[in-house]
Design a protein around this motif. Structure first.
Motif, PDB file in Angstrom:
ATOM      1  N   THR A   1       0.833  -1.197   0.000  1.00  0.00           N
ATOM      2  CA  THR A   1       0.000   0.000   0.000  1.00  0.00           C
ATOM      3  C   THR A   1       0.871   1.251   0.000  1.00  0.00           C
ATOM      4  O   THR A   1       1.679   1.458   0.898  1.00  0.00           O
ATOM      5  CB  THR A   1      -0.919   0.025   1.235  1.00  0.00           C
ATOM      6  N   ALA A   2       0.705   2.068  -1.028  1.00  0.00           N
ATOM      7  CA  ALA A   2       1.457   3.313  -1.136  1.00  0.00           C
ATOM      8  C   ALA A   2       0.627   4.455  -0.572  1.00  0.00           C
ATOM      9  O   ALA A   2      -0.574   4.566  -0.854  1.00  0.00           O
ATOM     10  CB  ALA A   2       1.808   3.596  -2.592  1.00  0.00           C
ATOM     11  N   LEU A   3       1.272   5.296   0.237  1.00  0.00           N
ATOM     12  CA  LEU A   3       0.612   6.451   0.843  1.00  0.00           C
ATOM     13  C   LEU A   3       1.447   7.694   0.549  1.00  0.00           C
ATOM     14  O   LEU A   3       2.639   7.726   0.850  1.00  0.00           O
ATOM     15  CB  LEU A   3       0.489   6.259   2.354  1.00  0.00           C
ATOM     16  N   ILE A   4       0.815   8.706  -0.040  1.00  0.00           N
ATOM     17  CA  ILE A   4       1.519   9.936  -0.379  1.00  0.00           C
ATOM     18  C   ILE A   4       0.741  11.129   0.160  1.00  0.00           C
ATOM     19  O   ILE A   4      -0.448  11.273  -0.119  1.00  0.00           O
ATOM     20  CB  ILE A   4       1.717  10.074  -1.900  1.00  0.00           C
ATOM     21  N   THR A   5       1.436  11.972   0.922  1.00  0.00           N
ATOM     22  CA  THR A   5       0.808  13.147   1.516  1.00  0.00           C
ATOM     23  C   THR A   5       1.268  14.397   0.768  1.00  0.00           C
ATOM     24  O   THR A   5       2.467  14.624   0.597  1.00  0.00           O
ATOM     25  CB  THR A   5       1.182  13.272   3.002  1.00  0.00           C
ATOM     26  N   VAL A   6       0.298  15.179   0.320  1.00  0.00           N
ATOM     27  CA  VAL A   6       0.573  16.377  -0.478  1.00  0.00           C
ATOM     28  C   VAL A   6       0.049  17.611   0.241  1.00  0.00           C
ATOM     29  O   VAL A   6      -1.067  17.617   0.759  1.00  0.00           O
ATOM     30  CB  VAL A   6      -0.093  16.289  -1.866  1.00  0.00           C
ATOM     31  N   ARG A   7       0.874  18.651   0.270  1.00  0.00           N
ATOM     32  CA  ARG A   7       0.429  19.948   0.792  1.00  0.00           C
ATOM     33  C   ARG A   7       0.005  20.823  -0.378  1.00  0.00           C
ATOM     34  O   ARG A   7       0.747  20.975  -1.362  1.00  0.00           O
ATOM     35  CB  ARG A   7       1.538  20.641   1.575  1.00  0.00           C
ATOM     36  N   PHE A   8      -1.197  21.396  -0.252  1.00  0.00           N
ATOM     37  CA  PHE A   8      -1.714  22.319  -1.255  1.00  0.00           C
ATOM     38  C   PHE A   8      -1.848  23.713  -0.640  1.00  0.00           C
ATOM     39  O   PHE A   8      -2.470  23.874   0.412  1.00  0.00           O
ATOM     40  CB  PHE A   8      -3.099  21.874  -1.743  1.00  0.00           C
ATOM     41  N   ASP A   9      -1.264  24.695  -1.292  1.00  0.00           N
ATOM     42  CA  ASP A   9      -1.472  26.091  -0.934  1.00  0.00           C
ATOM     43  C   ASP A   9      -2.286  26.702  -2.064  1.00  0.00           C
ATOM     44  O   ASP A   9      -1.822  26.753  -3.217  1.00  0.00           O
ATOM     45  CB  ASP A   9      -0.138  26.825  -0.778  1.00  0.00           C
ATOM     46  N   ALA A  10      -3.501  27.147  -1.738  1.00  0.00           N
ATOM     47  CA  ALA A  10      -4.423  27.592  -2.777  1.00  0.00           C
ATOM     48  C   ALA A  10      -5.138  28.872  -2.365  1.00  0.00           C
ATOM     49  O   ALA A  10      -5.112  29.276  -1.197  1.00  0.00           O
ATOM     50  CB  ALA A  10      -5.439  26.494  -3.078  1.00  0.00           C
ATOM     51  N   ASP A  11      -5.772  29.492  -3.341  1.00  0.00           N
ATOM     52  CA  ASP A  11      -6.620  30.659  -3.106  1.00  0.00           C
ATOM     53  C   ASP A  11      -8.054  30.267  -3.461  1.00  0.00           C
ATOM     54  O   ASP A  11      -8.311  29.782  -4.576  1.00  0.00           O
ATOM     55  CB  ASP A  11      -6.183  31.849  -3.964  1.00  0.00           C
ATOM     56  N   ILE A  12      -8.973  30.483  -2.518  1.00  0.00           N
ATOM     57  CA  ILE A  12     -10.359  30.093  -2.716  1.00  0.00           C
ATOM     58  C   ILE A  12     -11.272  31.282  -2.440  1.00  0.00           C
ATOM     59  O   ILE A  12     -11.159  31.942  -1.409  1.00  0.00           O
ATOM     60  CB  ILE A  12     -10.749  28.926  -1.783  1.00  0.00           C
ATOM     61  N   ALA A  13     -12.172  31.557  -3.377  1.00  0.00           N
ATOM     62  CA  ALA A  13     -13.209  32.567  -3.178  1.00  0.00           C
ATOM     63  C   ALA A  13     -14.460  31.833  -2.733  1.00  0.00           C
ATOM     64  O   ALA A  13     -14.844  30.830  -3.349  1.00  0.00           O
ATOM     65  CB  ALA A  13     -13.456  33.341  -4.471  1.00  0.00           C
ATOM     66  N   ALA A  14     -15.099  32.309  -1.666  1.00  0.00           N
ATOM     67  CA  ALA A  14     -16.204  31.547  -1.096  1.00  0.00           C
ATOM     68  C   ALA A  14     -17.381  32.432  -0.721  1.00  0.00           C
ATOM     69  O   ALA A  14     -17.208  33.511  -0.157  1.00  0.00           O
ATOM     70  CB  ALA A  14     -15.730  30.782   0.140  1.00  0.00           C
ATOM     71  N   VAL A  15     -18.572  31.943  -1.039  1.00  0.00           N
ATOM     72  CA  VAL A  15     -19.809  32.612  -0.649  1.00  0.00           C
ATOM     73  C   VAL A  15     -20.779  31.547  -0.138  1.00  0.00           C
ATOM     74  O   VAL A  15     -20.937  30.496  -0.759  1.00  0.00           O
ATOM     75  CB  VAL A  15     -20.453  33.368  -1.828  1.00  0.00           C
ATOM     76  N   THR A  16     -21.407  31.827   0.988  1.00  0.00           N
ATOM     77  CA  THR A  16     -22.454  30.949   1.529  1.00  0.00           C
ATOM     78  C   THR A  16     -23.773  31.698   1.473  1.00  0.00           C
ATOM     79  O   THR A  16     -23.874  32.842   1.945  1.00  0.00           O
ATOM     80  CB  THR A  16     -22.158  30.547   2.983  1.00  0.00           C
ATOM     81  N   ARG A  17     -24.789  31.085   0.880  1.00  0.00           N
ATOM     82  CA  ARG A  17     -26.116  31.687   0.784  1.00  0.00           C
ATOM     83  C   ARG A  17     -27.125  30.883   1.596  1.00  0.00           C
ATOM     84  O   ARG A  17     -26.978  29.672   1.757  1.00  0.00           O
ATOM     85  CB  ARG A  17     -26.570  31.752  -0.682  1.00  0.00           C
ATOM     86  N   ASP A  18     -28.153  31.566   2.079  1.00  0.00           N
ATOM     87  CA  ASP A  18     -29.209  30.882   2.806  1.00  0.00           C
ATOM     88  C   ASP A  18     -30.260  30.372   1.833  1.00  0.00           C
ATOM     89  O   ASP A  18     -30.100  30.483   0.604  1.00  0.00           O
ATOM     90  CB  ASP A  18     -29.822  31.790   3.881  1.00  0.00           C
ATOM     91  N   ALA A  19     -31.352  29.823   2.356  1.00  0.00           N
ATOM     92  CA  ALA A  19     -32.384  29.228   1.512  1.00  0.00           C
ATOM     93  C   ALA A  19     -33.034  30.241   0.583  1.00  0.00           C
ATOM     94  O   ALA A  19     -33.552  29.889  -0.484  1.00  0.00           O
ATOM     95  CB  ALA A  19     -33.446  28.569   2.396  1.00  0.00           C
TER      96      ALA A  19
END
Length: 206
Positions: A148-166
């Motif tokens: 079993t191969a296991l590889i751990t990756v670090r991601f540095d990213a930019d995310i734009a996020a919006v949460t809306r209600d119903a």
């Protein structure tokens, strides 16, 4: 702030436990390690690609062990596929696509994503997130446990996020401002299996 945290960082809660898996048979081109490429014969001399670090020093022994066990494994191609999987998993989670998440993840990670989607839908919230860019992706750890191969990756990213209600009202976030995200994901594959796909099995924040 709580809603924004759930929208952007929920996946950091998904993986503080086991660690191993990843990816869909329907789109193997986006799956880490599905490509057949020339093997890396000297990992010490192949730590960078295009001027960017591919893996940390601490991962060298594990990468070497995986290359020895699977001659088709290519480090740079795996990392490229991992970035594709990162985008696919996040986008599937944001739109609440449990079927795609099931193809990309396994074990407790899959269950945690499903639970988070159910909770979000029950509250009537909807995410309109966008992965702006992956600024950096690097292998921080690699190991071989039996076959079993296991590889751990670090991601540095930019995310734009919006949460809306119903009702469609914005309750958190903004698509105008990207928020830095720093995630550590672990992918797993059984090298003894005919299935070339990797699964996401652990997530954490950096």
């Amino acid at each position: 702030m709580v809603a924004l945290f759930v929208g952007l960082r929920l996946y950091t809660v998904l993986g503080r436990r086991s660690g191993h898996e990843q990816q869909p048979v329907t789109r193997p081109e986006a799956v880490p390690g599905t490509e057949t490429a020339a093997p890396v014969t000297d990992v010490a001399a192949d730590r960078s690609e295009g001027g960017s670090l591919v893996y940390e020093d601490g991962a060298a022994a594990g990468v070497r062990a995986i290359v020895t066990a699977d001659s088709s494994f290519d480090v740079a191609r795996f990392l490229e596929g991992a970035q594709g999987a990162y985008r696919m998993v996040l986008e599937a989670f944001w739109r609440g696509d449990k079927q795609e998440i099931a193809q990309l993840t396994g074990g407790e990670v899959r269950a945690a994503f499903d639970e988070a989607i159910d909770t979000r839908e029950a509250s009537g919230h909807r995410l309109e997130n966008r992965l702006v860019a992956i600024e950096r992706a690097v292998i921080e750890d690699a190991r071989l446990d039996g076959r079993t191969a296991l590889i751990t990756v670090r991601f540095d990213a930019d995310i734009a996020a919006v949460t809306r209600d119903a009702e469609g009202n914005v309750i958190a976030g903004s698509l105008e401002d990207a928020v830095p995200a720093h995630d550590i994901w672990t992918f797993q594959r059984d090298l003894g299996s005919n299935d070339p796909n990797w699964l996401l099995v652990d997530t954490d924040d950096a």
